[in-house]
Design a protein around this motif. Sequence first.
Motif, PDB file in Angstrom:
ATOM      1  N   HIS A 253       0.808  -1.211   0.000  1.00  3.95           N
ATOM      2  CA  HIS A 253       0.000   0.000   0.000  1.00  3.95           C
ATOM      3  C   HIS A 253       0.848   1.272   0.000  1.00  3.95           C
ATOM      4  CE1 HIS A 253      -3.734  -2.171   0.364  1.00  3.95           C
ATOM      5  NE2 HIS A 253      -3.187  -2.906   1.315  1.00  3.95           N
ATOM      6  N   GLN A 254       2.030   1.177  -0.584  1.00  6.60           N
ATOM      7  CA  GLN A 254       2.858   2.365  -0.768  1.00  6.60           C
ATOM      8  C   GLN A 254       3.652   2.219  -2.052  1.00  6.60           C
ATOM      9  OE1 GLN A 254       6.097   2.681   2.148  1.00  6.60           O
ATOM     10  NE2 GLN A 254       5.551   0.647   2.906  1.00  6.60           N
ATOM     11  N   PRO A 255       3.895   3.318  -2.755  1.00  3.09           N
ATOM     12  CA  PRO A 255       4.592   3.225  -4.040  1.00  3.09           C
ATOM     13  C   PRO A 255       6.071   2.891  -3.854  1.00  3.09           C
ATOM     14  CG  PRO A 255       4.223   5.516  -3.450  1.00  3.09           C
ATOM     15  CD  PRO A 255       3.499   4.694  -2.435  1.00  3.09           C
ATOM     16  N   GLY A 256       6.601   2.077  -4.748  1.00  5.43           N
ATOM     17  CA  GLY A 256       8.011   1.750  -4.715  1.00  5.43           C
ATOM     18  C   GLY A 256       8.844   2.755  -5.485  1.00  5.43           C
ATOM     19  N   PRO A 257      10.144   2.738  -5.316  1.00  6.23           N
ATOM     20  CA  PRO A 257      10.999   3.752  -5.947  1.00  6.23           C
ATOM     21  C   PRO A 257      11.413   3.428  -7.378  1.00  6.23           C
ATOM     22  CG  PRO A 257      12.317   2.347  -4.527  1.00  6.23           C
ATOM     23  CD  PRO A 257      10.908   1.861  -4.403  1.00  6.23           C
ATOM     24  N   SER A 258      11.099   2.243  -7.883  1.00  4.47           N
ATOM     25  CA  SER A 258      11.642   1.815  -9.174  1.00  4.47           C
ATOM     26  C   SER A 258      10.638   2.035 -10.305  1.00  4.47           C
ATOM     27  CB  SER A 258      12.045   0.336  -9.118  1.00  4.47           C
ATOM     28  OG  SER A 258      12.471  -0.110 -10.390  1.00  4.47           O
ATOM     29  N   ALA A 259      10.921   3.030 -11.142  1.00  5.51           N
ATOM     30  CA  ALA A 259      10.088   3.240 -12.326  1.00  5.51           C
ATOM     31  C   ALA A 259      10.265   2.091 -13.319  1.00  5.51           C
ATOM     32  CB  ALA A 259      10.452   4.569 -12.986  1.00  5.51           C
ATOM     33  N   GLN A 260      11.457   1.531 -13.357  1.00  2.00           N
ATOM     34  CA  GLN A 260      11.714   0.412 -14.263  1.00  2.00           C
ATOM     35  C   GLN A 260      10.854  -0.799 -13.899  1.00  2.00           C
ATOM     36  OE1 GLN A 260      15.709  -1.159 -14.175  1.00  2.00           O
ATOM     37  NE2 GLN A 260      15.552  -1.991 -16.249  1.00  2.00           N
ATOM     38  N   ALA A 261      10.702  -1.058 -12.593  1.00  2.00           N
ATOM     39  CA  ALA A 261       9.853  -2.170 -12.169  1.00  2.00           C
ATOM     40  C   ALA A 261       8.414  -1.939 -12.599  1.00  2.00           C
ATOM     41  CB  ALA A 261       9.937  -2.336 -10.653  1.00  2.00           C
ATOM     42  N   ARG A 262       7.931  -0.688 -12.494  1.00  2.00           N
ATOM     43  CA  ARG A 262       6.571  -0.387 -12.933  1.00  2.00           C
ATOM     44  C   ARG A 262       6.415  -0.580 -14.436  1.00  2.00           C
ATOM     45  NH1 ARG A 262       6.837   3.406  -8.698  1.00  2.00           N
ATOM     46  NH2 ARG A 262       7.868   4.958 -10.017  1.00  2.00           N
TER      47      ARG A 262
ATOM     48  N   SER B 164     -10.378  -5.806  -9.852  1.00  2.00           N
ATOM     49  CA  SER B 164     -11.447  -4.809  -9.811  1.00  2.00           C
ATOM     50  C   SER B 164     -10.998  -3.457 -10.317  1.00  2.00           C
ATOM     51  CB  SER B 164     -11.969  -4.667  -8.373  1.00  2.00           C
ATOM     52  OG  SER B 164     -10.905  -4.267  -7.512  1.00  2.00           O
ATOM     53  N   GLY B 165      -9.736  -3.276 -10.607  1.00  2.00           N
ATOM     54  CA  GLY B 165      -9.238  -2.003 -11.081  1.00  2.00           C
ATOM     55  C   GLY B 165      -7.745  -2.068 -11.275  1.00  2.00           C
ATOM     56  N   THR B 166      -7.162  -0.952 -11.644  1.00  2.00           N
ATOM     57  CA  THR B 166      -5.719  -0.928 -11.918  1.00  2.00           C
ATOM     58  C   THR B 166      -5.042   0.234 -11.213  1.00  2.00           C
ATOM     59  OG1 THR B 166      -6.127   0.353 -13.949  1.00  2.00           O
ATOM     60  CG2 THR B 166      -5.998  -2.038 -14.165  1.00  2.00           C
ATOM     61  N   ARG B 167      -5.598   0.709 -10.106  1.00  2.00           N
ATOM     62  CA  ARG B 167      -4.992   1.852  -9.432  1.00  2.00           C
ATOM     63  C   ARG B 167      -3.682   1.473  -8.771  1.00  2.00           C
ATOM     64  NH1 ARG B 167      -4.769   4.415  -4.628  1.00  2.00           N
ATOM     65  NH2 ARG B 167      -6.096   2.948  -3.508  1.00  2.00           N
ATOM     66  N   ILE B 168      -2.672   2.302  -8.917  1.00  2.00           N
ATOM     67  CA  ILE B 168      -1.372   2.109  -8.288  1.00  2.00           C
ATOM     68  C   ILE B 168      -1.294   3.006  -7.063  1.00  2.00           C
ATOM     69  CG2 ILE B 168       1.130   2.353  -8.583  1.00  2.00           C
ATOM     70  CD1 ILE B 168       0.738   1.812 -11.518  1.00  2.00           C
ATOM     71  N   PRO B 169      -0.950   2.482  -5.895  1.00  4.99           N
ATOM     72  CA  PRO B 169      -0.926   3.311  -4.685  1.00  4.99           C
ATOM     73  C   PRO B 169       0.059   4.453  -4.817  1.00  4.99           C
ATOM     74  CG  PRO B 169       0.211   1.236  -4.316  1.00  4.99           C
ATOM     75  CD  PRO B 169      -0.491   1.112  -5.631  1.00  4.99           C
ATOM     76  N   GLY B 170      -0.381   5.646  -4.343  1.00  4.96           N
ATOM     77  CA  GLY B 170       0.497   6.802  -4.369  1.00  4.96           C
ATOM     78  C   GLY B 170       0.419   7.617  -5.637  1.00  4.96           C
ATOM     79  N   PHE B 171      -0.399   7.205  -6.590  1.00  5.50           N
ATOM     80  CA  PHE B 171      -0.506   7.934  -7.840  1.00  5.50           C
ATOM     81  C   PHE B 171      -1.931   8.474  -7.992  1.00  5.50           C
ATOM     82  CE2 PHE B 171       3.212   5.437  -8.313  1.00  5.50           C
ATOM     83  CZ  PHE B 171       4.052   6.187  -9.114  1.00  5.50           C
ATOM     84  N   PRO B 172      -2.097   9.689  -8.582  1.00  6.57           N
ATOM     85  CA  PRO B 172      -3.422  10.325  -8.661  1.00  6.57           C
ATOM     86  C   PRO B 172      -4.424   9.460  -9.410  1.00  6.57           C
ATOM     87  CG  PRO B 172      -1.673  11.855  -9.247  1.00  6.57           C
ATOM     88  CD  PRO B 172      -1.050  10.513  -9.175  1.00  6.57           C
ATOM     89  N   GLN B 173      -5.660   9.558  -8.981  1.00  2.00           N
ATOM     90  CA  GLN B 173      -6.737   8.870  -9.676  1.00  2.00           C
ATOM     91  C   GLN B 173      -8.044   9.583  -9.355  1.00  2.00           C
ATOM     92  OE1 GLN B 173      -7.931   5.003  -8.423  1.00  2.00           O
ATOM     93  NE2 GLN B 173      -9.194   5.954  -6.871  1.00  2.00           N
ATOM     94  N   ARG B 174      -9.069   9.267 -10.077  1.00  2.40           N
ATOM     95  CA  ARG B 174     -10.397   9.802  -9.788  1.00  2.40           C
ATOM     96  C   ARG B 174     -11.033   8.919  -8.727  1.00  2.40           C
ATOM     97  NH1 ARG B 174     -13.846  11.045 -15.015  1.00  2.40           N
ATOM     98  NH2 ARG B 174     -15.117  11.911 -13.338  1.00  2.40           N
ATOM     99  N   TRP B 175     -11.233   9.520  -7.563  1.00  2.30           N
ATOM    100  CA  TRP B 175     -11.721   8.745  -6.424  1.00  2.30           C
ATOM    101  C   TRP B 175     -13.232   8.653  -6.442  1.00  2.30           C
ATOM    102  CZ3 TRP B 175      -9.348   5.692  -3.132  1.00  2.30           C
ATOM    103  CH2 TRP B 175      -7.962   5.802  -2.987  1.00  2.30           C
TER     104      TRP B 175
END
Length: 398
Positions: A298-307, A334-345
């Motif tokens: 439930h927290q974003p990781g530091p690796s953009a390459q992994a994403r 149920s969705g594709t939201r990535i924790p820590g990144f903006p989305q429409r809530w």
Amino acid sequence: MRTDRVDARPVSDHVRGLIAQRPDLPVAVIARRAGVAASTVKSLLSDAQRSPDAARTVNPATAARLLAVMPDDLPQCDRGYGGRSTDATPALRHVRELLTEHPHLTQAALARAASMPLTTLAAALHDVDAGQPRRIQAAAADRLLALGNRTPLPKRATRRSDTVDAQPAVDHVRALQLRYDRASTAFIAKVAGVNPSTLACALIDHERDARRGISTDVARRILAVHELPPPAFQRRGHVTETGLLRRLHGMCAAGWTLPAIAHAGATTAKSLTDFTRTRTSTPALRAAVLTAWDHLSHQPGPSAQARRRAAAKAWHPPLAWDEHSIDDPDATPSGTRIPGFPQRWDPSVLRHELAFFTHHLGLSRPECLRRLGLSTRRARQLLTPPPADPGTHHATAP
């Protein structure tokens, strides 16, 4: 020459003679047979070789011990203990029969009764059980064979006054092992502050004879352990290999690399890679993935390459799943939201995730919002229902 010393030349000559007859033996064996320090014998030989005519002296007792050693006293290639050994198989088979017929007996008790070191008996018993050749002193073999015949067997040990019934401690250890993965006896002993071998021996002794006690202090320490820290992990019976793989992929989609996930789970990246290939988990692997999931999902990781790699492989991020669906092979994300990144809530989704963080992870409201990347003001706006339309109210009034 001092009166309390004697000439060392006869002693060194005698030792050199022994070496000439038994070149296969090291000097330490001769010294051990004489009951003399090996360094003393080596020093005598070194001085005699360096200065043959020097007046070297030696302690009379040391000289007498070395001069008393004869070639036949030394271990032979085919006859240990200076020819006074015998095949250990009959005696050790007798010992094994005694241990089987009399559960209260221990190797230590039989070793004491036969006047031999426990380590010698245990090593010989291991070799004989494995079908390997083994010789022991003939006198020791005779004493072992006499147990239960000419020599009475040791009586059942009575419980010492400083021990208590071991059953509660044994049951507690087994209960912890049922509740936790990675809960070895040694790990439980470490958490309790008990020597691992002490606990292991207590469990073995109890299995052999339930009436044997356990140290009061050891029992108290074991019974005081109610929770186990990492790397032990509470077992979750519903977790599946599919769910573990989804968790692993989800953490990668959130920006966590395999080494980071392995570190959080107290395992290795190779173990995680092997699991992704074989799709077969072990209790240790399951505990590692679940531990990392609780810390990182439930927290974003530091690796953009992994994403990027996860996106290319269409791996779903953690919040695409909930705890009820992630282990179901037939469930869909149920969705594709990535924790820590903006989305429409959506307010209902936000309430669901706040409830999950609060009830399952024990987080406070500010900690929940920080993980979700929401400000307190924005969360209040989403969770506050809009005011009723006055015009609608008047239009529907009677």
